[in-house]
Design a protein around this motif. Sequence first.
Motif, PDB file in Angstrom:
ATOM      1  N   PHE A  91     -34.257  29.393 -24.786  1.00 17.22           N
ATOM      2  CA  PHE A  91     -33.293  28.400 -24.616  1.00 17.22           C
ATOM      3  C   PHE A  91     -31.791  28.691 -24.955  1.00 17.22           C
ATOM      4  O   PHE A  91     -31.443  29.429 -25.976  1.00 17.22           O
ATOM      5  CB  PHE A  91     -33.710  27.270 -25.149  1.00 17.22           C
ATOM      6  N   GLN A 103     -27.840  18.981 -30.135  1.00 17.77           N
ATOM      7  CA  GLN A 103     -27.733  19.884 -29.271  1.00 17.77           C
ATOM      8  C   GLN A 103     -28.227  19.610 -28.079  1.00 17.77           C
ATOM      9  O   GLN A 103     -29.413  18.827 -27.775  1.00 17.77           O
ATOM     10  CB  GLN A 103     -28.514  21.291 -29.928  1.00 17.77           C
ATOM     11  N   PHE A 105     -30.196  21.092 -24.489  1.00 20.59           N
ATOM     12  CA  PHE A 105     -30.783  22.070 -24.269  1.00 20.59           C
ATOM     13  C   PHE A 105     -30.854  22.398 -22.833  1.00 20.59           C
ATOM     14  O   PHE A 105     -31.040  21.427 -21.931  1.00 20.59           O
ATOM     15  CB  PHE A 105     -32.164  22.047 -24.540  1.00 20.59           C
ATOM     16  N   GLY A 106     -30.976  23.601 -22.279  1.00 22.63           N
ATOM     17  CA  GLY A 106     -30.953  23.792 -20.917  1.00 22.63           C
ATOM     18  C   GLY A 106     -32.411  23.909 -20.853  1.00 22.63           C
ATOM     19  O   GLY A 106     -33.379  23.757 -21.649  1.00 22.63           O
ATOM     20  N   PRO A 107     -33.008  24.168 -19.470  1.00 19.53           N
ATOM     21  CA  PRO A 107     -34.429  24.248 -19.147  1.00 19.53           C
ATOM     22  C   PRO A 107     -35.184  25.392 -19.502  1.00 19.53           C
ATOM     23  O   PRO A 107     -36.398  25.346 -19.444  1.00 19.53           O
ATOM     24  CB  PRO A 107     -34.330  24.109 -17.536  1.00 19.53           C
ATOM     25  N   ARG A 110     -38.352  31.417 -18.606  1.00 14.23           N
ATOM     26  CA  ARG A 110     -39.361  31.959 -19.241  1.00 14.23           C
ATOM     27  C   ARG A 110     -39.528  33.490 -18.774  1.00 14.23           C
ATOM     28  O   ARG A 110     -39.388  34.058 -17.714  1.00 14.23           O
ATOM     29  CB  ARG A 110     -40.634  31.398 -18.333  1.00 14.23           C
TER      30      ARG A 110
ATOM     31  N   TYR B  36     -36.552  15.795 -31.478  1.00  9.06           N
ATOM     32  CA  TYR B  36     -36.438  16.285 -30.167  1.00  9.06           C
ATOM     33  C   TYR B  36     -37.650  15.998 -29.680  1.00  9.06           C
ATOM     34  O   TYR B  36     -38.719  16.312 -30.343  1.00  9.06           O
ATOM     35  CB  TYR B  36     -35.795  17.513 -30.251  1.00  9.06           C
ATOM     36  N   GLN B  38     -40.137  17.645 -26.028  1.00  9.44           N
ATOM     37  CA  GLN B  38     -39.983  18.757 -25.067  1.00  9.44           C
ATOM     38  C   GLN B  38     -41.432  18.282 -24.351  1.00  9.44           C
ATOM     39  O   GLN B  38     -42.515  18.233 -24.768  1.00  9.44           O
ATOM     40  CB  GLN B  38     -40.259  20.149 -25.773  1.00  9.44           C
ATOM     41  N   ASN B  41     -42.620  22.750 -19.740  1.00  9.32           N
ATOM     42  CA  ASN B  41     -41.894  23.500 -18.902  1.00  9.32           C
ATOM     43  C   ASN B  41     -40.474  22.934 -18.746  1.00  9.32           C
ATOM     44  O   ASN B  41     -39.754  23.045 -17.812  1.00  9.32           O
ATOM     45  CB  ASN B  41     -42.369  23.502 -17.568  1.00  9.32           C
ATOM     46  N   ARG B  42     -39.869  22.148 -19.952  1.00 11.52           N
ATOM     47  CA  ARG B  42     -38.745  21.513 -19.966  1.00 11.52           C
ATOM     48  C   ARG B  42     -37.919  22.120 -21.210  1.00 11.52           C
ATOM     49  O   ARG B  42     -38.602  22.577 -22.215  1.00 11.52           O
ATOM     50  CB  ARG B  42     -38.681  20.059 -19.809  1.00 11.52           C
ATOM     51  N   GLY B  43     -36.780  21.862 -21.482  1.00 11.17           N
ATOM     52  CA  GLY B  43     -36.005  22.032 -22.543  1.00 11.17           C
ATOM     53  C   GLY B  43     -36.124  20.816 -23.523  1.00 11.17           C
ATOM     54  O   GLY B  43     -36.681  19.947 -23.114  1.00 11.17           O
ATOM     55  N   LEU B  44     -35.712  21.140 -25.022  1.00 16.61           N
ATOM     56  CA  LEU B  44     -35.775  19.928 -25.788  1.00 16.61           C
ATOM     57  C   LEU B  44     -34.899  18.920 -25.431  1.00 16.61           C
ATOM     58  O   LEU B  44     -33.681  18.974 -25.053  1.00 16.61           O
ATOM     59  CB  LEU B  44     -35.417  20.449 -27.218  1.00 16.61           C
ATOM     60  N   PHE B  46     -33.040  15.401 -26.883  1.00 16.36           N
ATOM     61  CA  PHE B  46     -32.574  14.611 -28.263  1.00 16.36           C
ATOM     62  C   PHE B  46     -33.128  13.323 -27.890  1.00 16.36           C
ATOM     63  O   PHE B  46     -33.051  12.615 -27.139  1.00 16.36           O
ATOM     64  CB  PHE B  46     -30.949  14.638 -28.362  1.00 16.36           C
ATOM     65  N   LEU B  88     -44.471  17.270 -26.785  1.00 18.87           N
ATOM     66  CA  LEU B  88     -44.420  18.272 -28.055  1.00 18.87           C
ATOM     67  C   LEU B  88     -43.021  17.631 -28.896  1.00 18.87           C
ATOM     68  O   LEU B  88     -42.008  17.636 -28.000  1.00 18.87           O
ATOM     69  CB  LEU B  88     -44.102  19.559 -27.718  1.00 18.87           C
ATOM     70  N   PHE B  90     -40.252  17.788 -31.795  1.00 16.72           N
ATOM     71  CA  PHE B  90     -39.995  18.644 -32.939  1.00 16.72           C
ATOM     72  C   PHE B  90     -38.942  17.796 -33.869  1.00 16.72           C
ATOM     73  O   PHE B  90     -37.834  17.234 -33.542  1.00 16.72           O
ATOM     74  CB  PHE B  90     -38.953  19.731 -32.399  1.00 16.72           C
TER      75      PHE B  90
END
Lengths: 114, 115
Positions: A91, A103, A105-107, A110, B36, B38, B41-44, B46, B88, B90
């Motif tokens: 990431f 922050q 985050f991008g996607p 993998r 955060y 999630q 299959n994605r980013g975290l 906020f 998920l 965090f």
Amino acid sequence: DAGVIQSPRHEVTEMGQEVTLRCKPISGHDYLFWYRQTMMRGLELLIYFNNNVPIDDSGMPEDRFSAKMPNASFSTLKIQPSEPRDSAVYFCASSLALLRNEQFFGPGTRLTVL
Amino acid sequence: AQSVAQPEDQVNVAEGNPLTVKCTYSVSGNPYLFWYVQYPNRGLQFLLKYITGDNLVKGSYGFEAEFNKSQTSFHLKKPSALVSDSALYFCAVRDTVVAGYALNFGKGTSLLVTP
């Protein structure tokens, strides 16, 4: 703004090959972070930049990993040579500041190293 | 040194019931605390943060968290869980007196909300 952009989204490569992951942070953000996520180790900070300058690279696993930020809108994380244990989701994230700001985050990318 | 712990790997709750995801932290000075989420299959993403001020922080999607300095905790809560909250979660901390560190993330808690 489109958010943090990462490419590619998926990368499958063979052991020994060079891998380059790319990131475009949110415009105006001064900090850029690279993380690695695995089931075993969770989310690990690899390196972060402030105004394109690397500040802390203590999380970079070994010399096979390198990261650059040639300008405010682009960063790369390179693995050369890649190994199967590098398989993870990588990431990129960016933020306005380090202390108080969240922050974004991008996607993620993998990466699978065969 | 700064650290954060999420003592539960998984939390199961029925839809409509209140949910709590636990987080405790350890810092030298005062903490900045973040949650955060999630999705697969994605980013975290906020959710909320505590910087200073009111101990009860309200965030996105109806979530809130309470900063408890004496118990060094920052538990995430929601009065009524939705199936779509399954994800998920965090917790992250930053020590305000230790220079040069970015966020320290917990290992994550998987929330499962059943219909």
